[in-house]
Design a protein around this motif. Structure first.
Motif, PDB file in Angstrom:
ATOM      1  N   ILE A 354      47.312  33.467  46.166  1.00 37.78           N
ATOM      2  CA  ILE A 354      47.332  34.375  45.009  1.00 37.78           C
ATOM      3  C   ILE A 354      47.500  33.573  43.718  1.00 37.78           C
ATOM      4  O   ILE A 354      46.822  33.838  42.708  1.00 37.78           O
ATOM      5  N   ALA A 355      48.377  32.570  43.732  1.00 36.86           N
ATOM      6  CA  ALA A 355      48.590  31.756  42.533  1.00 36.86           C
ATOM      7  C   ALA A 355      47.322  30.996  42.153  1.00 36.86           C
ATOM      8  O   ALA A 355      46.953  30.921  40.968  1.00 36.86           O
ATOM      9  N   ALA A 356      46.634  30.436  43.157  1.00 36.52           N
ATOM     10  CA  ALA A 356      45.408  29.683  42.883  1.00 36.52           C
ATOM     11  C   ALA A 356      44.291  30.606  42.397  1.00 36.52           C
ATOM     12  O   ALA A 356      43.561  30.280  41.447  1.00 36.52           O
ATOM     13  N   ALA A 357      44.139  31.773  43.051  1.00 35.48           N
ATOM     14  CA  ALA A 357      43.097  32.719  42.641  1.00 35.48           C
ATOM     15  C   ALA A 357      43.357  33.239  41.237  1.00 35.48           C
ATOM     16  O   ALA A 357      42.422  33.412  40.440  1.00 35.48           O
ATOM     17  N   TYR A 358      44.616  33.462  40.904  1.00 36.56           N
ATOM     18  CA  TYR A 358      44.972  33.929  39.565  1.00 36.56           C
ATOM     19  C   TYR A 358      44.622  32.859  38.519  1.00 36.56           C
ATOM     20  O   TYR A 358      44.045  33.171  37.465  1.00 36.56           O
ATOM     21  N   ALA A 359      44.957  31.606  38.827  1.00 38.06           N
ATOM     22  CA  ALA A 359      44.677  30.524  37.882  1.00 38.06           C
ATOM     23  C   ALA A 359      43.179  30.345  37.655  1.00 38.06           C
ATOM     24  O   ALA A 359      42.744  29.995  36.551  1.00 38.06           O
ATOM     25  N   ASN A 360      42.384  30.600  38.703  1.00 36.97           N
ATOM     26  CA  ASN A 360      40.924  30.416  38.605  1.00 36.97           C
ATOM     27  C   ASN A 360      40.202  31.627  38.026  1.00 36.97           C
ATOM     28  O   ASN A 360      39.009  31.546  37.715  1.00 36.97           O
ATOM     29  N   SER A 361      40.909  32.767  37.910  1.00 36.25           N
ATOM     30  CA  SER A 361      40.222  34.007  37.536  1.00 36.25           C
ATOM     31  C   SER A 361      39.875  34.083  36.052  1.00 36.25           C
ATOM     32  O   SER A 361      38.919  34.778  35.675  1.00 36.25           O
ATOM     33  N   ASN A 362      40.642  33.407  35.199  1.00 39.83           N
ATOM     34  CA  ASN A 362      40.390  33.425  33.751  1.00 39.83           C
ATOM     35  C   ASN A 362      40.229  34.847  33.206  1.00 39.83           C
ATOM     36  O   ASN A 362      39.331  35.129  32.418  1.00 39.83           O
ATOM     37  N   GLY A 363      41.066  35.750  33.693  1.00 37.72           N
ATOM     38  CA  GLY A 363      41.023  37.122  33.198  1.00 37.72           C
ATOM     39  C   GLY A 363      39.986  38.002  33.862  1.00 37.72           C
ATOM     40  O   GLY A 363      39.862  39.178  33.534  1.00 37.72           O
ATOM     41  N   GLY A 364      39.243  37.448  34.810  1.00 32.55           N
ATOM     42  CA  GLY A 364      38.214  38.213  35.508  1.00 32.55           C
ATOM     43  C   GLY A 364      38.619  38.544  36.928  1.00 32.55           C
ATOM     44  O   GLY A 364      39.793  38.444  37.296  1.00 32.55           O
ATOM     45  N   PRO A 365      37.644  38.940  37.793  1.00 31.68           N
ATOM     46  CA  PRO A 365      37.941  39.283  39.191  1.00 31.68           C
ATOM     47  C   PRO A 365      38.486  38.076  39.963  1.00 31.68           C
ATOM     48  O   PRO A 365      38.185  36.932  39.651  1.00 31.68           O
ATOM     49  N   PHE A 366      39.279  38.383  40.957  1.00 36.98           N
ATOM     50  CA  PHE A 366      39.829  37.333  41.818  1.00 36.98           C
ATOM     51  C   PHE A 366      38.783  36.942  42.867  1.00 36.98           C
ATOM     52  O   PHE A 366      38.152  37.809  43.478  1.00 36.98           O
ATOM     53  N   GLU A 367      38.634  35.629  43.098  1.00 36.83           N
ATOM     54  CA  GLU A 367      37.759  35.122  44.150  1.00 36.83           C
ATOM     55  C   GLU A 367      38.613  34.337  45.140  1.00 36.83           C
ATOM     56  O   GLU A 367      39.301  33.384  44.754  1.00 36.83           O
ATOM     57  N   VAL A 368      38.592  34.753  46.409  1.00 45.30           N
ATOM     58  CA  VAL A 368      39.446  34.082  47.396  1.00 45.30           C
ATOM     59  C   VAL A 368      38.650  33.465  48.542  1.00 45.30           C
ATOM     60  O   VAL A 368      39.225  32.777  49.383  1.00 45.30           O
ATOM     61  N   ALA A 369      37.340  33.720  48.616  1.00 46.48           N
ATOM     62  CA  ALA A 369      36.547  33.276  49.765  1.00 46.48           C
ATOM     63  C   ALA A 369      36.661  31.769  49.975  1.00 46.48           C
ATOM     64  O   ALA A 369      36.929  31.300  51.088  1.00 46.48           O
ATOM     65  N   GLU A 370      36.460  30.997  48.906  1.00 46.64           N
ATOM     66  CA  GLU A 370      36.511  29.540  49.047  1.00 46.64           C
ATOM     67  C   GLU A 370      37.926  29.061  49.358  1.00 46.64           C
ATOM     68  O   GLU A 370      38.108  28.111  50.136  1.00 46.64           O
ATOM     69  N   LEU A 371      38.919  29.712  48.759  1.00 48.34           N
ATOM     70  CA  LEU A 371      40.309  29.327  49.027  1.00 48.34           C
ATOM     71  C   LEU A 371      40.667  29.531  50.493  1.00 48.34           C
ATOM     72  O   LEU A 371      41.315  28.686  51.116  1.00 48.34           O
ATOM     73  N   LEU A 372      40.229  30.678  51.065  1.00 44.96           N
ATOM     74  CA  LEU A 372      40.539  30.949  52.470  1.00 44.96           C
ATOM     75  C   LEU A 372      39.714  30.071  53.397  1.00 44.96           C
ATOM     76  O   LEU A 372      40.206  29.629  54.447  1.00 44.96           O
ATOM     77  N   ALA A 373      38.467  29.812  53.022  1.00 41.27           N
ATOM     78  CA  ALA A 373      37.616  28.949  53.843  1.00 41.27           C
ATOM     79  C   ALA A 373      38.215  27.552  53.938  1.00 41.27           C
ATOM     80  O   ALA A 373      38.170  26.903  54.993  1.00 41.27           O
ATOM     81  N   ALA A 374      38.802  27.077  52.842  1.00 42.24           N
ATOM     82  CA  ALA A 374      39.418  25.752  52.847  1.00 42.24           C
ATOM     83  C   ALA A 374      40.617  25.693  53.791  1.00 42.24           C
ATOM     84  O   ALA A 374      40.982  24.637  54.296  1.00 42.24           O
TER      85      ALA A 374
END
Length: 440
Positions: A354-374
């Motif tokens: 959640i912390a990583a997705a929030y940091a990468n979102s830049n105010g937009g939608p959250f993307e977690v696919a790559e984070l979970l794949a890793a």
């Protein structure tokens, strides 16, 4: 007394199925009847076992019996000669659920295990306790345990996988206890260097050894009037364990280089990700130290066993990050992906994602696919460790089975219980997990 808004009164119960155990001699039940409830009952040769067996082929900690929602669970503790239920061997370190009477064999000793009716285990009404978050039955049962244990002076052992929140449980017990105003001192057993183990635990005097340029107090002394917490106790070196046991029994500590014993008044809580019964059988942990520390045991559930809490944990972590409104930027497919992920790192891993997705979102939608794949996404088609893939396939089977059963019965809980042959409380938990409604 309590510094936590735990809403201590219980609200509701979960049903578990236990049983009664008796030894068999020439096929006939003999001796005392042992009742199996929600607290684990260990059969073994060790003096601290709930059922002590004088049989050289029985391990010190042989197997464990527990009343659960899914039936009476028989768990082998990596015993030397195995545990058998009705001639079927329980997988080493694995579990077997009984819903009917059975004969149990440990070493050369036989038992009659009678499965009894359901009994109720109280749940807290709280949706959180201190820093612990979750409204699942599993967590509300933990809160009820903490509420019951905290006011006492019992030593507590907290078990569970890495990242399940064991330290948070220890803090919650401390803060809800009469010792809340005292210190909470953490001893990380993974970071104790072998050469300085005794001085780390018991303190040392100036000049006691090379490098001891000043006096260091024992954490037992530093925790005076409060709580000392041994994190990852299972990593404690074997040669240090009898010395720790003596200190716990005598409530006195002697610093390295000193000839003076110093009394202390602390409460002891310990946590471990290891199965200490298995460690006992492998002679890596002393059974007398285990039973000295395990006056009360709290078992933390893995996150994959309480996915219904993820919806509550996500906004909780975003609030910690200072932006609770960001929860609205997580769409339904992303939430579903988060719920279906295996989470080998449990709540800690979810917080990191959640912390990583929030940091990468830049105010937009959250993307977690790559984070979970890793981290190893939870698709059954993906190659991976056997136990993880097995859990995923079982979860898929459960989801499909209960979805079909729910549809065929119109969500009638009693009818689903009758058709499936399992307890209503267990079915209710599965329906909640998979977002299926219930009709009484």
């Amino acid at each position: 007394m309590s510094q936590i808004d735990s809403t201590a009164l219980t609200a509701g119960f979960v049903e578990v199925r236990g049983g009664q155990l008796r030894a068999l001699s020439q096929g006939q039940p003999v001796g005392q009847v042992v009742t199996i409830g929600p607290e684990p009952c260990v059969i073994g040769r060790g003096a601290g076992s709930q059922v002590v067996v004088d049989d050289p082929e029985v391990s010190i900690s042989h197997c464990e019996l527990t009343a659960t929602s899914g039936g009476l669970r028989v768990r082998d503790l990596s015993s030397r000669n195995g545990t058998f239920a009705n001639q079927a061997r329980v997988e080493a370190g694995g579990s077997f659920y009984l819903t009917a009477d059975a004969r149990l064999k440990c070493g050369q000793t036989w038992f009659l295990l009678k499965v009894t009716g359901s009994q109720e285990v109280a749940l807290s009404r709280a949706g959180h306790f201190g820093e612990l978050v979750g409204r699942s039955d599993a967590m509300r049962r933990i809160y009820a345990q903490i509420d019951r244990i905290a006011p006492s002076e019992l030593t507590v052992l907290i078990t569970g996988e890495t990242g399940t929140g064991k330290e948070l449980v220890a803090k919650a017990i401390h803060q809800a206890s009469p010792r809340a105003a005292g210190p909470f001192v953490i001893v990380d057993c993974t970071s104790i260097p072998a050469s300085l183990a005794e001085s780390t635990l018991f303190g040392h005097e100036k000049g006691a050894f090379t490098g001891a340029v000043s006096r260091k107090a024992s954490p037992f002394v530093e925790a005076e009037g409060g709580t000392i917490f041994f994190d990852e106790l299972g990593e404690l070196p074997v040669d240090l364990q009898p010395k720790l046991l003596r200190v716990l029994q005598e409530r006195q500590v002697q610093a390295v280089g000193s000839n003076r014993l110093q009394s202390f008044n602390v409460r002891v809580i310990a946590a471990t990700r290891r199965d200490l019964h298995v460690e006992i059988n492998k002679k890596r942990f002393r059974d007398d130290l285990y039973y000295r520390l395990a006056q009360a045991v709290i078992r933390m559930p893995s996150l994959r066993d309480r996915p219904e809490d993820i919806a509550q944990l996500i906004p909780h972590f975003l609030e910690i990050l200072g932006d609770p409104g960001a929860n609205a930027r997580i769409d339904s497919p992303t939430r579903e992906r988060l719920v279906n992920h295996d989470w080998p790192g449990n709540v800690r891993e979810l917080a990191n994602v959640i912390a990583a997705a929030y940091a990468n979102s830049n105010g937009g939608p959250f993307e977690v696919a790559e984070l979970l794949a890793a981290r190893g996404d939870s698709s059954p088609a993906t190659a991976g460790p056997f136990q993880r893939l097995k859990r995923e396939m079982v979860a898929k089977f459960e989801r499909d089975y209960f979805s079909t059963l729910h549809q065929e019965t119109g969500g009638n809980l009693s009818e689903m219980s009758r058709r499936s042959g399992v307890a209503r409380s267990w079915i209710r938990a599965k329906l909640t997990r998979y977002g299926l409604g219930v009709s009484e």
